[in-house]
Design an enzyme around this catalytic site. Structure first.
Site, PDB file in Angstrom:
ATOM      1  N   LEU A 148       0.741  -1.262  -0.028  1.00  0.00           N
ATOM      2  CA  LEU A 148      -0.047  -0.127   0.151  1.00  0.00           C
ATOM      3  C   LEU A 148       0.349   1.071  -0.310  1.00  0.00           C
ATOM      4  CD1 LEU A 148      -0.168   1.197   2.894  1.00  0.00           C
ATOM      5  CD2 LEU A 148      -1.206  -0.463   3.456  1.00  0.00           C
ATOM      6  N   CYS A 159       9.806   4.318   4.107  1.00  0.00           N
ATOM      7  CA  CYS A 159       9.766   2.800   2.772  1.00  0.00           C
ATOM      8  C   CYS A 159      10.898   3.105   2.271  1.00  0.00           C
ATOM      9  CB  CYS A 159       8.471   2.285   2.459  1.00  0.00           C
ATOM     10  SG  CYS A 159       6.907   1.647   3.609  1.00  0.00           S
ATOM     11  N   LYS A 205       5.284  13.194   0.650  1.00  0.00           N
ATOM     12  CA  LYS A 205       4.371  13.138  -0.019  1.00  0.00           C
ATOM     13  C   LYS A 205       3.178  13.894   0.143  1.00  0.00           C
ATOM     14  CE  LYS A 205       2.185   8.929  -1.211  1.00  0.00           C
ATOM     15  NZ  LYS A 205       2.234   7.581  -1.772  1.00  0.00           N
TER      16      LYS A 205
HETATM   17  C1  UDX Z   1       6.179   2.814  -1.452  1.00  0.00           C
HETATM   18  C2  UDX Z   1       5.481   1.802  -2.883  1.00  0.00           C
HETATM   19  O1  UDX Z   1       5.066   3.375  -3.423  1.00  0.00           O
HETATM   20  C3  UDX Z   1       4.271   0.592  -1.529  1.00  0.00           C
HETATM   21  O2  UDX Z   1       4.287   0.157  -2.678  1.00  0.00           O
HETATM   22  C4  UDX Z   1       4.708   0.314  -0.999  1.00  0.00           C
HETATM   23  O3  UDX Z   1       4.531  -0.640  -0.053  1.00  0.00           O
HETATM   24  C5  UDX Z   1       5.419   1.229   0.863  1.00  0.00           C
HETATM   25  O4  UDX Z   1       6.384   2.404  -0.414  1.00  0.00           O
HETATM   26  P1  UDX Z   1       4.856   5.448  -0.727  1.00  0.00           P
HETATM   27  O5  UDX Z   1       6.136   5.763   0.262  1.00  0.00           O
HETATM   28  O6  UDX Z   1       3.466   5.804   0.052  1.00  0.00           O
HETATM   29  O7  UDX Z   1       4.525   3.469  -1.080  1.00  0.00           O
HETATM   30  O8  UDX Z   1       5.331   6.352  -2.104  1.00  0.00           O
HETATM   31  P2  UDX Z   1       5.556   6.670  -2.545  1.00  0.00           P
HETATM   32  O9  UDX Z   1       4.118   6.642  -3.742  1.00  0.00           O
HETATM   33  O10 UDX Z   1       5.935   5.543  -3.396  1.00  0.00           O
HETATM   34  O11 UDX Z   1       6.540   7.184  -2.934  1.00  0.00           O
HETATM   35  C6  UDX Z   1       7.788   7.604  -2.348  1.00  0.00           C
HETATM   36  C7  UDX Z   1       8.600   9.062  -2.587  1.00  0.00           C
HETATM   37  O12 UDX Z   1       9.117   8.812  -4.314  1.00  0.00           O
HETATM   38  C8  UDX Z   1       7.577  10.018  -2.148  1.00  0.00           C
HETATM   39  O13 UDX Z   1       8.751  10.685  -1.783  1.00  0.00           O
HETATM   40  C9  UDX Z   1       7.587  10.665  -3.809  1.00  0.00           C
HETATM   41  O14 UDX Z   1       7.360  12.056  -3.421  1.00  0.00           O
HETATM   42  C10 UDX Z   1       8.843  10.080  -4.920  1.00  0.00           C
HETATM   43  N1  UDX Z   1       8.421  10.469  -6.311  1.00  0.00           N
HETATM   44  C11 UDX Z   1       7.753   9.171  -6.578  1.00  0.00           C
HETATM   45  C12 UDX Z   1       9.160  10.789  -6.881  1.00  0.00           C
HETATM   46  O15 UDX Z   1      10.253  11.918  -6.485  1.00  0.00           O
HETATM   47  N2  UDX Z   1       8.636  10.321  -8.769  1.00  0.00           N
HETATM   48  C13 UDX Z   1       7.789   9.766  -8.528  1.00  0.00           C
HETATM   49  O16 UDX Z   1       7.959   9.448  -9.834  1.00  0.00           O
HETATM   50  C14 UDX Z   1       7.037   9.359  -7.835  1.00  0.00           C
END
Ligand code: UDX
Length: 436
Positions: free
Chosen positions: A154, A264, A326
């Site tokens: 998730l 994560c 985020k």
């Molecule tokens: C992540 C995984 O997506 C999820 O499947 C797992 O279970 C837990 O870790 P999450 O930590 O909620 O989820 O955030 P995610 O949406 O993956 O974004 C992680 C980070 O990457 C954020 O800081 C976001 O801003 C950054 N990000 C994401 C980018 O910098 N560029 C992108 O294109 C996508």
């Protein structure tokens, strides 16, 4: 079914509420007294869209309860889901699995009848095997106390949606009875067409860290491209759009900016590198160190760019939009936005932060920073405005109105999502990352 959820943080609280919504009777176990009190009152101790409503409804309806007693948990549940945290150890890159071990060790002595304990926490490969041994050894039910590993994918901000309709279910087992129990448990989700991958413990554990490593690699790849774009006058957003049309590549997770953070991705890739070292395959994982380095470099790069924009950081006034790692989250764990704000503050800048949801959590982590009540207030008399977490609210701010509030109309868009042309037309100097 009657199930229990051990550890009710982001993952556990969401899993508990979502499984109650699917029709199961759920008992949540939480040892932190403050969290337990708030959950028992039907309140969620963090911000996650849709969760407060779901949890409140099922607590009020009686299908979801909470306790701090392992004895009660063992007596209540047919299945027990372990959702405790596995944070990075303070002194190394490794994940700390103490909470998982504690949960199994404290639950097992109360397991007198056949049962399945299901790990959902993200753990170093090999942990499940060890936990299965511990369970058999410490449970009165012995070999009838089974272990399964069922990782959770998730995303914060979409946690409820991802729990109710996951894109896949991964089940790591060593015994068919555990597989059957989980298939029965997830029957409605499986009947709705969700793919199921049944595998061994090690693969199930690895699926989770491999998925997060791949996502982190994609983000660092595009951020590395952003640096090359800056050196050549190219534009990373056009580049991402163009390569993203290739279905083999895909546009998602190619958003260049200040990089990834959260509870994560950063810790999972570090723990993976550490574990690979223990297993003697560190050479295969060298690229993940680079993924981590590229990510860290984005934050440092931004601090340098801001210094260039204001001339002298000491005494400069900086308005910061965003503190959460985020949007749609109040989570500031390893947040790039807050890291950058903290560094600028340490170098003498006068930083004011506004985040629609994370001012409170940010103030606990960084009490010395200053926080504003609105996007506009954060920017009053600022020499530069930094857009660091892409909340929709920031896209609604009028650049021309804001130009009247700041000392110097300078914007750094750390997420590359604002309408740069509109800001420039309103008289702003705009910097993106990897933008033309
Ligand atoms: C992540 C995984 O997506 C999820 O499947 C797992 O279970 C837990 O870790 P999450 O930590 O909620 O989820 O955030 P995610 O949406 O993956 O974004 C992680 C980070 O990457 C954020 O800081 C976001 O801003 C950054 N990000 C994401 C980018 O910098 N560029 C992108 O294109 C996508």
């Amino acid at each position: 079914m009657r199930i229990t959820v051990i550890g009710c943080g982001y993952l556990g609280a969401t899993h508990a509420a979502a499984m109650a919504e699917l029709g199961h009777e759920v008992l949540g176990m939480e040892t932190d007294p403050a969290k337990l009190a708030s959950l028992t009152a039907g309140e969620v101790p963090m911000f996650e869209p849709g969760l407060a409503d779901l949890l409140g409804r099922h607590v009020a309806g009686g299908r979801l309860r909470f306790t701090d007693s392992y004895e009660e948990v063992a007596a209540f549940g047919e299945l027990h889901f372990v959702c405790v945290g596995t944070p990075q150890r303070p002194e190394s890159l490794a994940a700390d699995v103490t909470q998982v071990e504690t949960a199994i060790t404290r639950l097992a002595p109360h397991l007198t009848r056949p049962t399945v304990v299901i790990g959902k926490s993200t753990v170093p490969v090999g942990t499940a095997e060890r936990m299965a041994g511990l369970l058999t050894e410490l449970s009165p039910a012995g070999a009838d106390a089974l272990l399964a590993w069922n990782p959770e994918f998730l995303r914060e901000g979409y946690a409820v949606e991802d729990s109710m309709s996951p894109d896949r279910i991964v089940i790591g087992v060593a015994d068919d009875r555990a597989e059957k129990a989980l298939r029965d448990f997830y029957a409605t989700v499986i009947d709705a067409g969700t793919p199921v991958v049944v595998t061994d413990y090690a693969t199930a554990e690895l699926v989770k860290v491999a998925a997060n490593s791949f996502l982190a690699t994609k983000i660092s790849f595009i951020n590395a491209m952003a640096e090359v774009c800056e050196a050549t006058g190219a534009d990373v957003v056009d580049l991402a759009d163009a390569i993203g049309y290739d279905a083999r590549i895909g546009r998602r997770f190619l958003q260049a900016g200040i990089g990834f953070g959260g509870g994560c991705l950063p810790k999972d890739i570090r723990a993976f590198v550490h574990r690979a070292g223990e297993l003697g395959v560190e050479d295969a994982m060298t690229f993940l160190r680079q993924v981590d380095d590229i990510n860290q470099r984005q934050r440092e790069r931004v601090v340098g760019i801001v210094a260039g924009m204001v001339g002298e950081l000491a005494g400069a006034r900086i308005g910061v939009w965003g503190a959460a790692f985020k949007p749609d989250s109040d989570d500031v764990r390893d947040s790039p936005a807050l890291w950058i704000a903290g560094q600028l503050h340490l170098r003498g800048a006068r930083v004011r932060i506004y985040d629609p949801r994370a001012n409170g959590t940010a103030a606990v982590a960084f009490p010395t920073l200053s926080y504003a009540d609105s996007a506009v207030e954060a920017c009053r008399d600022a020499d530069v405005v930094l857009h660091l977490t892409e909340w929709p609210e920031f896209r609604e701010v009028s650049p021309s109105d804001l130009a009247d509030v700041v000392a110097r109309p300078q914007l750094l868009d750390g997420r590359n999502v604002l309408d740069h042309d509109a800001w420039r037309s309103a008289g702003w100097t705009v910097r993106g990352l990897g933008r033309r």
